[in-house]
Design a protein around this motif. Structure first.
Motif, short mmCIF file in Angstrom:
data_model
loop_
_atom_site.label_atom_id
_atom_site.label_comp_id
_atom_site.label_asym_id
_atom_site.label_seq_id
_atom_site.Cartn_x
_atom_site.Cartn_y
_atom_site.Cartn_z
N THR A 18 3.80 -2.22 -9.47
CA THR A 18 3.26 -2.10 -10.83
C THR A 18 1.91 -2.82 -10.89
N GLY A 19 0.92 -2.24 -10.22
CA GLY A 19 -0.41 -2.83 -10.21
C GLY A 19 -1.37 -1.99 -11.03
N ALA A 20 -2.63 -1.93 -10.56
CA ALA A 20 -3.69 -1.23 -11.29
C ALA A 20 -3.33 0.23 -11.54
N LEU A 21 -2.84 0.89 -10.51
CA LEU A 21 -2.54 2.33 -10.62
C LEU A 21 -1.12 2.57 -11.14
N GLY A 22 -0.13 1.93 -10.50
CA GLY A 22 1.26 2.15 -10.91
C GLY A 22 1.51 1.67 -12.32
N LEU A 40 8.34 -4.89 -9.53
CA LEU A 40 7.22 -5.84 -9.51
C LEU A 40 7.47 -6.92 -8.47
N LYS A 41 6.43 -7.67 -8.17
CA LYS A 41 6.60 -8.82 -7.29
C LYS A 41 6.21 -10.07 -8.10
N SER A 42 4.93 -10.49 -7.99
CA SER A 42 4.57 -11.77 -8.63
C SER A 42 4.59 -11.71 -10.16
N ASP A 43 4.44 -10.53 -10.75
CA ASP A 43 4.40 -10.44 -12.22
C ASP A 43 5.78 -10.24 -12.84
N LEU A 85 2.24 1.12 -4.19
CA LEU A 85 1.87 -0.10 -3.47
C LEU A 85 0.55 0.15 -2.80
N LYS A 86 -0.11 -0.90 -2.35
CA LYS A 86 -1.20 -0.72 -1.40
C LYS A 86 -0.58 -0.24 -0.09
N THR A 87 -1.28 0.61 0.64
CA THR A 87 -0.70 1.14 1.89
C THR A 87 -0.41 0.03 2.90
N LEU A 110 1.01 8.20 -4.57
CA LEU A 110 -0.28 8.19 -5.26
C LEU A 110 -1.32 7.32 -4.56
N GLN A 111 -1.04 6.98 -3.29
CA GLN A 111 -1.95 6.10 -2.56
C GLN A 111 -3.12 6.87 -1.96
N ASN A 112 -4.19 6.13 -1.67
CA ASN A 112 -5.32 6.70 -0.94
C ASN A 112 -4.98 6.80 0.55
N GLY A 113 -5.76 7.57 1.28
CA GLY A 113 -5.61 7.60 2.74
C GLY A 113 -4.94 8.87 3.23
N LEU A 133 -3.68 12.69 -5.46
CA LEU A 133 -4.99 12.03 -5.27
C LEU A 133 -5.49 11.64 -6.65
N CYS A 134 -5.65 10.34 -6.86
CA CYS A 134 -5.96 9.85 -8.20
C CYS A 134 -7.44 9.56 -8.32
N PHE A 135 -8.09 10.21 -9.26
CA PHE A 135 -9.49 9.92 -9.56
C PHE A 135 -9.47 8.96 -10.74
N LEU A 136 -9.28 7.70 -10.40
CA LEU A 136 -9.00 6.67 -11.40
C LEU A 136 -9.77 5.42 -11.05
N CYS A 137 -10.31 4.75 -12.06
CA CYS A 137 -10.87 3.42 -11.85
C CYS A 137 -10.05 2.47 -12.72
N SER A 138 -9.18 1.73 -12.10
CA SER A 138 -8.30 0.82 -12.83
C SER A 138 -8.18 -0.48 -12.05
N ASN A 139 -8.07 -1.59 -12.75
CA ASN A 139 -7.88 -2.90 -12.10
C ASN A 139 -6.73 -3.64 -12.77
N LYS A 140 -6.04 -4.45 -11.99
CA LYS A 140 -5.07 -5.37 -12.60
C LYS A 140 -5.82 -6.68 -12.83
N VAL A 141 -5.93 -7.09 -14.10
CA VAL A 141 -6.76 -8.26 -14.40
C VAL A 141 -5.95 -9.51 -14.72
N LEU A 280 -6.91 -5.16 3.59
CA LEU A 280 -7.62 -3.93 3.25
C LEU A 280 -6.86 -2.72 3.81
N GLU A 281 -6.98 -1.59 3.11
CA GLU A 281 -6.26 -0.37 3.54
C GLU A 281 -7.05 0.35 4.65
N VAL A 282 -7.37 -0.39 5.69
CA VAL A 282 -8.24 0.14 6.74
C VAL A 282 -7.54 1.24 7.55
N1 LIG Z 1 -6.78 1.19 -8.70
C1 LIG Z 1 -7.31 2.39 -8.69
O1 LIG Z 1 -8.10 2.73 -9.59
C2 LIG Z 1 -6.97 3.36 -7.61
C3 LIG Z 1 -6.06 3.05 -6.62
N2 LIG Z 1 -5.75 4.00 -5.68
C4 LIG Z 1 -4.77 3.71 -4.63
O2 LIG Z 1 -3.52 3.37 -5.24
C5 LIG Z 1 -2.78 2.47 -4.40
C6 LIG Z 1 -2.40 1.24 -5.22
O3 LIG Z 1 -3.60 0.56 -5.55
P1 LIG Z 1 -3.75 -0.46 -6.77
O4 LIG Z 1 -2.82 -0.11 -7.85
O5 LIG Z 1 -5.19 -0.53 -7.06
O6 LIG Z 1 -3.27 -1.81 -6.07
P2 LIG Z 1 -2.69 -3.12 -6.78
O7 LIG Z 1 -2.77 -4.21 -5.76
O8 LIG Z 1 -3.31 -3.34 -8.11
O9 LIG Z 1 -1.16 -2.74 -7.03
C7 LIG Z 1 -0.17 -2.80 -6.05
C8 LIG Z 1 0.99 -3.53 -6.68
O10 LIG Z 1 2.08 -3.52 -5.76
C9 LIG Z 1 2.77 -4.74 -5.94
N3 LIG Z 1 3.60 -5.06 -4.79
C10 LIG Z 1 3.23 -5.42 -3.54
N4 LIG Z 1 4.31 -5.66 -2.76
C11 LIG Z 1 5.38 -5.46 -3.56
C12 LIG Z 1 6.78 -5.57 -3.36
N5 LIG Z 1 7.28 -5.95 -2.19
N6 LIG Z 1 7.61 -5.30 -4.39
C13 LIG Z 1 7.10 -4.95 -5.58
N7 LIG Z 1 5.79 -4.82 -5.85
C14 LIG Z 1 4.94 -5.09 -4.84
C15 LIG Z 1 1.68 -5.77 -6.11
O11 LIG Z 1 2.23 -6.89 -6.75
P3 LIG Z 1 1.57 -8.37 -6.54
O12 LIG Z 1 0.29 -8.31 -7.34
O13 LIG Z 1 2.59 -9.26 -7.10
O14 LIG Z 1 1.34 -8.51 -5.07
C16 LIG Z 1 0.67 -4.99 -6.98
O15 LIG Z 1 0.85 -5.26 -8.34
C17 LIG Z 1 -3.70 2.18 -3.22
O16 LIG Z 1 -3.37 3.02 -2.14
C18 LIG Z 1 -5.10 2.51 -3.76
O17 LIG Z 1 -6.01 2.85 -2.73
C19 LIG Z 1 -6.26 5.27 -5.72
C20 LIG Z 1 -7.17 5.60 -6.68
C21 LIG Z 1 -7.64 4.68 -7.67
#
Ligand SMILES: NC(=O)C1=CN([C@@H]2O[C@H](COP(=O)(O)OP(=O)(O)OC[C@H]3O[C@@H](n4cnc5c(N)ncnc54)[C@H](OP(=O)(O)O)[C@@H]3O)[C@@H](O)[C@H]2O)C=CC1
Ligand SMILES: CC(C)(CO)C(=O)C(=O)O
Length: 320
Positions: A18-22, A40-43, A85-87, A110-113, A133-141, A280-282
């Motif tokens: 549940t980060g920027a995208l999820g 979720l993890k830390s939140d 999740l991040k990849t 919904l991940q990149n790569g 493929l998400c054309f999104l600009c989102s951040n977790k702040v 990084l998602e290298v």
């Molecule tokens: N953000 C964007 O605008 C875009 C993102 N993408 C792709 O979407 C994917 C996700 O990116 P994004 O949302 O930005 O990344 P974020 O880091 O914001 O979100 C990933 C979330 O996953 C959580 N997480 C990690 N490990 C676990 C776990 N073990 N259990 C539960 N939750 C976990 C993290 O929690 P914690 O913070 O606690 O570690 C974090 O909140 C990537 O592949 C990215 O490239 C694609 C297009 C646009």
């Protein structure tokens, strides 16, 4: 499971990460009336108590109560599991996915790569894997606090073995309808591999150069030298796609360049991760496409150079 014509039904969605995208798409689905379960993890503590806050260019909203979890074993089995999740965390998927997705359900990546759907199809059987493929600009702040800056459209395509083009099915249609009900623009693609290469055409130059050159998108587009570099990298991505039998026309490259010129100045997500000292998602964005192209006999020297530079930076900074 509800059919594709039911506007809002009891379909269960799980958000893995549940980060920027999820956090953004999950909150939009819950706001539209879907039953959404957030991992979720830390939140976890904060979101369990206070829910999610979404600041969005389309209108801010809060969800004071969400179904939050920090353990997949506590979650109900869901019809659609969204991998957000991040990849770099995908090594966790063999543990996270099997208990969560219903037999006959959908895993939506919904991940990149490149290549993630293939890995997932080996982890869970008797489910349909869909790529988005998400054309999104989102951040977790902040904890449970998502800032949606721009865009939001998703291109959806079904995964088939070897990424052969696939006709649109009822399943992909109902996922599309659910997102559209939630106010998300959806495009349906019959060729997921082409759609993934098209997305890489943006991610490879901008994500890579933003880290290596410490630059935002607007800086990369204003400077004549870096603009040429971006275009050369885009041409190499098109060559990679061609090695998979997919054609990306020059006009698409021009569209992506113009699209980025018009974008609000943007610090790419890879740059944010780099600045924050996160992995990084290298491999998903650079390593997998390179290996796929190389296996098909294509040489992509500039992307290869960038891949090794990024590997160097992540190893030196201890974020590999
Ligand atoms: N953000 C964007 O605008 C875009 C993102 N993408 C792709 O979407 C994917 C996700 O990116 P994004 O949302 O930005 O990344 P974020 O880091 O914001 O979100 C990933 C979330 O996953 C959580 N997480 C990690 N490990 C676990 C776990 N073990 N259990 C539960 N939750 C976990 C993290 O929690 P914690 O913070 O606690 O570690 C974090 O909140 C990537 O592949 C990215 O490239 C694609 C297009 C646009
Ligand atoms: C192109 C962009 C920035 C938004 O459309 C994106 O999708 C990404 O960061 O991966």
């Amino acid at each position: 499971m509800c059919d594709s014509l039911t506007p809002v039904c009891d379909r269960k969605y799980a958000i893995l990460g549940t980060g920027a995208l999820g956090g953004f798409y999950g909150a939009k689905l819950q706001q539209a009336g879907y039953d959404v379960h957030f991992l979720l993890k830390s939140d976890y503590e904060h979101v369990s108590k206070s829910g999610l806050l979404i600041e969005s260019k389309d209108g801010d909203f809060t969800l004071p109560q969400v179904k939050a979890y920090n353990d997949v074993e506590q979650m109900p089995q869901c019809d659609v599991v969204i991998v957000a999740l991040k990849t770099t965390q995908n090594h966790l998927l063999p543990k996270l996915l099997p208990p969560l997705v219903k037999d006959g359900g959908v895993v939506l990546v919904l991940q990149n790569g490149l290549g993630v759907e293939e890995d997932i199809s080996q982890i869970v059987k008797n489910v349909q894997v869909i790529g988005g493929l998400c054309f999104l600009c989102s951040n977790k702040v902040g904890a449970g606090h998502i800032r949606h800056l721009d865009y939001g459209k998703i291109t959806l395509g079904e995964y088939t073995p070897k990424y052969d083009p696939a006709p649109l099915t009822e399943r992909i249609q109902y996922v599309a309808n659910d997102f559209e009900t939630a106010g998300i623009t959806i495009e349906l693609a019959t060729d997921l591999l082409l759609a993934r290469w098209q997305k890489l055409l943006w991610n490879i130059p901008y994500n890579g150069l933003s880290v290596i050159l410490n630059a935002r998108t607007d800086e990369l587009m204003t400077d004549a030298h870096t603009r040429i570099l971006v275009e050369q990298l885009m041409n190499e991505v098109a060559a990679g796609a061609k090695s998979s039998g997919r054609v990306i026309p020059d006009s698409f490259i021009q569209t992506m360049l113009n699209y980025t010129v018009k974008m609000k100045p943007y610090r790419t997500s890879m740059k944010i991760d780099y600045d924050e000292g996160r992995p990084l998602e290298v491999e998903a964005i650079f390593g997998n496409p390179l290996r796929k192209a190389q296996a098909a006999g294509a040489n992509l020297p500039q992307i290869s150079c960038m891949y090794h530079q990024l590997k160097f930076l992540t190893q030196r900074n201890g974020i590999a």
